[in-house]
Scaffold this active site. Structure first.
Site, PDB file in Angstrom:
ATOM      1  N   ASN A  66      47.016  54.426  39.818  1.00  0.00           N
ATOM      2  CA  ASN A  66      45.947  52.930  39.911  1.00  0.00           C
ATOM      3  C   ASN A  66      44.992  54.280  39.352  1.00  0.00           C
ATOM      4  O   ASN A  66      44.790  55.411  39.575  1.00  0.00           O
ATOM      5  CB  ASN A  66      45.103  52.568  41.203  1.00  0.00           C
ATOM      6  CG  ASN A  66      43.450  51.624  40.908  1.00  0.00           C
ATOM      7  OD1 ASN A  66      42.534  51.905  41.286  1.00  0.00           O
ATOM      8  ND2 ASN A  66      43.548  51.123  40.172  1.00  0.00           N
ATOM      9  N   GLY A  67      43.935  53.598  38.120  1.00  0.00           N
ATOM     10  CA  GLY A  67      42.454  54.320  37.427  1.00  0.00           C
ATOM     11  C   GLY A  67      42.808  54.638  36.060  1.00  0.00           C
ATOM     12  O   GLY A  67      44.007  55.082  35.762  1.00  0.00           O
ATOM     13  N   GLN A  85      42.621  43.263  53.345  1.00  0.00           N
ATOM     14  CA  GLN A  85      42.364  44.884  52.946  1.00  0.00           C
ATOM     15  C   GLN A  85      40.873  44.857  54.013  1.00  0.00           C
ATOM     16  O   GLN A  85      40.055  43.814  53.640  1.00  0.00           O
ATOM     17  CB  GLN A  85      41.419  45.175  51.396  1.00  0.00           C
ATOM     18  CG  GLN A  85      41.418  46.333  51.303  1.00  0.00           C
ATOM     19  CD  GLN A  85      40.383  47.479  50.534  1.00  0.00           C
ATOM     20  OE1 GLN A  85      39.488  47.076  49.838  1.00  0.00           O
ATOM     21  NE2 GLN A  85      41.353  48.001  49.872  1.00  0.00           N
ATOM     22  N   CYS A 125      36.730  52.671  48.883  1.00  0.00           N
ATOM     23  CA  CYS A 125      35.587  52.634  47.738  1.00  0.00           C
ATOM     24  C   CYS A 125      34.739  53.300  47.492  1.00  0.00           C
ATOM     25  O   CYS A 125      34.504  54.305  49.519  1.00  0.00           O
ATOM     26  CB  CYS A 125      35.570  51.269  48.551  1.00  0.00           C
ATOM     27  SG  CYS A 125      33.954  50.613  48.180  1.00  0.00           S
ATOM     28  N   PRO A 165      42.363  45.810  44.776  1.00  0.00           N
ATOM     29  CA  PRO A 165      41.206  44.357  45.409  1.00  0.00           C
ATOM     30  C   PRO A 165      40.189  45.250  44.777  1.00  0.00           C
ATOM     31  O   PRO A 165      39.567  46.754  44.519  1.00  0.00           O
ATOM     32  CB  PRO A 165      41.175  45.414  47.009  1.00  0.00           C
ATOM     33  CG  PRO A 165      42.200  46.656  46.542  1.00  0.00           C
ATOM     34  CD  PRO A 165      42.881  46.791  45.565  1.00  0.00           C
ATOM     35  N   MET A 166      39.198  44.266  44.605  1.00  0.00           N
ATOM     36  CA  MET A 166      38.033  44.386  44.228  1.00  0.00           C
ATOM     37  C   MET A 166      36.838  43.581  44.378  1.00  0.00           C
ATOM     38  O   MET A 166      36.871  42.096  44.956  1.00  0.00           O
ATOM     39  CB  MET A 166      38.015  44.696  42.330  1.00  0.00           C
ATOM     40  CG  MET A 166      38.458  45.551  41.809  1.00  0.00           C
ATOM     41  SD  MET A 166      38.581  45.328  39.830  1.00  0.00           S
ATOM     42  CE  MET A 166      39.771  43.621  40.358  1.00  0.00           C
ATOM     43  N   ALA A 167      35.484  44.234  45.443  1.00  0.00           N
ATOM     44  CA  ALA A 167      34.530  43.570  45.840  1.00  0.00           C
ATOM     45  C   ALA A 167      34.185  42.692  45.183  1.00  0.00           C
ATOM     46  O   ALA A 167      33.558  43.106  43.941  1.00  0.00           O
ATOM     47  CB  ALA A 167      33.816  44.193  46.732  1.00  0.00           C
ATOM     48  N   GLY A 188      42.604  47.326  37.506  1.00  0.00           N
ATOM     49  CA  GLY A 188      41.765  47.045  38.857  1.00  0.00           C
ATOM     50  C   GLY A 188      40.718  46.000  37.818  1.00  0.00           C
ATOM     51  O   GLY A 188      40.341  45.474  36.671  1.00  0.00           O
ATOM     52  N   ARG A 189      39.550  47.226  36.616  1.00  0.00           N
ATOM     53  CA  ARG A 189      38.377  46.707  35.868  1.00  0.00           C
ATOM     54  C   ARG A 189      39.315  46.258  34.106  1.00  0.00           C
ATOM     55  O   ARG A 189      38.537  44.651  34.076  1.00  0.00           O
ATOM     56  CB  ARG A 189      38.494  47.765  35.537  1.00  0.00           C
ATOM     57  CG  ARG A 189      37.132  48.315  37.484  1.00  0.00           C
ATOM     58  CD  ARG A 189      36.492  49.806  36.579  1.00  0.00           C
ATOM     59  NE  ARG A 189      36.773  50.849  37.240  1.00  0.00           N
ATOM     60  CZ  ARG A 189      37.086  51.716  35.777  1.00  0.00           C
ATOM     61  NH1 ARG A 189      35.149  52.193  35.469  1.00  0.00           N
ATOM     62  NH2 ARG A 189      37.543  53.253  35.721  1.00  0.00           N
TER      63      ARG A 189
END
Length: 340
Positions: free
Chosen positions: A200-201, A70, A100, A16-18, A224-225
């Site tokens: 994650n990461g 989320q 976050c 999840p990424m805002a 994510g990114r």
């Protein structure tokens, strides 16, 4: 990979990424092979539920199940109510945001700020799990400050509360996104609890995905990114994990089609004014490092209509296609800003 009653098609999950993992992006990543995707965070503050931003974030029309939403906040009763409301609107999994690191989120005692208060963490977990009949997952970090990592205690609280799966970003809140993710603590988490653990990461290549799965023993990985402007990374990782071989770089024609379709979805989803502006960052991610992309982006940022934006992207990729079938990257300054 199992989350409650749901068997995911693989162990590759979209983080999840805002401002990024909206419905068009989630659907695109799933199409490229992601087994699961978690929505942008939705505030537990009921005063904001009527806003256009929150309504869009809660829009899952046409999305492949299971639908994971989320929620973010720091008051147990509000989090429980937010979980109930989102389940009533179609959520099949509720994910709790305790990861976050953004200042505006932490300043209201939400996100990773909660990791400073383990008793409150336990209250929130118990309240949300008790409020709904769907699986509840948790996304968190190693702790709030480096040297004060409390992820092993947080993981135990999660397991005891009935959390169905735990995603751990291998940094503290203090780290933000600096340095490198630490996988050894994620491995300790996996060894200490029985529920599924998601690592994650810094997972940006198929080889790194394989290394992280091996190093942590995690049940799944969360991307994510690295998926920004590169949704086909899920296809690449899935292929590498199953065969040990790397796929060739995507052809220009394929990426042109993917980006143009993504733009159309964004324009339709957000409308003319917001659609153009939100699409700019996605175009920048897709084209980062491509031949002549810096000049293209500077001109593209000035465009104000969806039609102009679509035509500009079409023309740029048509020009690339004339230069070769595969995408050709060039060295660009890492500090070049992306438009918001």
């Amino acid at each position: 990979m199992q989350i409650g009653p749901y068997t995911l098609k693989n162990n590759l999950i979209v983080a999840p990424m805002a401002g990024v993992t909206d419905r068009p992006f989630r659907m695109l990543c799933k199409r490229f092979g992601a087994g699961h995707a978690v929505s942008e965070m939705i505030t537990s503050n009921s005063l904001l539920w009527g806003s256009e931003k929150t309504k869009r974030r809660a829009d899952h029309q046409g999305e492949m199940a299971p639908i994971s939403v989320q929620i973010a906040g720091g008051i147990p009763a509000q989090m429980a109510e937010a979980a109930r409301v989102n389940v009533a609107h179609g959520a099949q999994i509720i994910d709790i945001n305790m990861g976050c690191p953004a200042k505006k989120v932490c300043n209201v005692m939400a996100g990773s700020a909660l990791l400073q208060h383990e008793s409150l963490v336990a209250e929130i977990l118990d309240a949300v799990v008790g409020a709904v009949d769907v699986p509840v997952t948790l996304k968190t970090r190693l702790g709030f400050r480096r040297g004060e990592e409390n992820i092993l205690r947080i993981a135990k609280l999660a397991e005891n509360a009935g959390i169905a799966a735990l995603a751990v970003h291998g940094r503290t809140r203090e780290d933000m996104y600096n340095g490198t993710a630490r996988y050894e603590l994620i491995r300790e988490v996996k060894r200490s609890i029985r529920i599924p653990v998601i690592a994650n990461g810094d997972i940006g290549t198929p080889q790194k995905a394989s290394e992280v799965l091996s190093a942590t023993g995690a049940d799944a990985i969360m991307i994510g990114r690295a998926a920004q402007g590169r949704p086909w990374i899920f296809r690449e990782i899935a292929h590498y994990l199953s065969t040990g071989q790397l796929l060739p770089a995507p052809a220009v024609a394929e990426i042109r089609g993917v980006l143009l379709e993504h733009l159309d979805d964004l324009h339709q989803f957000y409308g003319e004014y917001s659609g153009v502006r939100i699409a700019r960052k996605h175009i920048a991610w897709y084209t980062k490092g491509l031949r002549g992309s810096n000049e293209f982006r500077q001109a593209m940022y000035q465009l104000e209509s969806t039609t102009e934006q679509h035509q500009a992207v079409q023309a740029y990729f048509d020009q690339l296609a004339e230069q070769g079938e595969r995408l050709v990257y060039e060295q660009e300054a890492a500090s070049e800003p992306l438009a918001a």
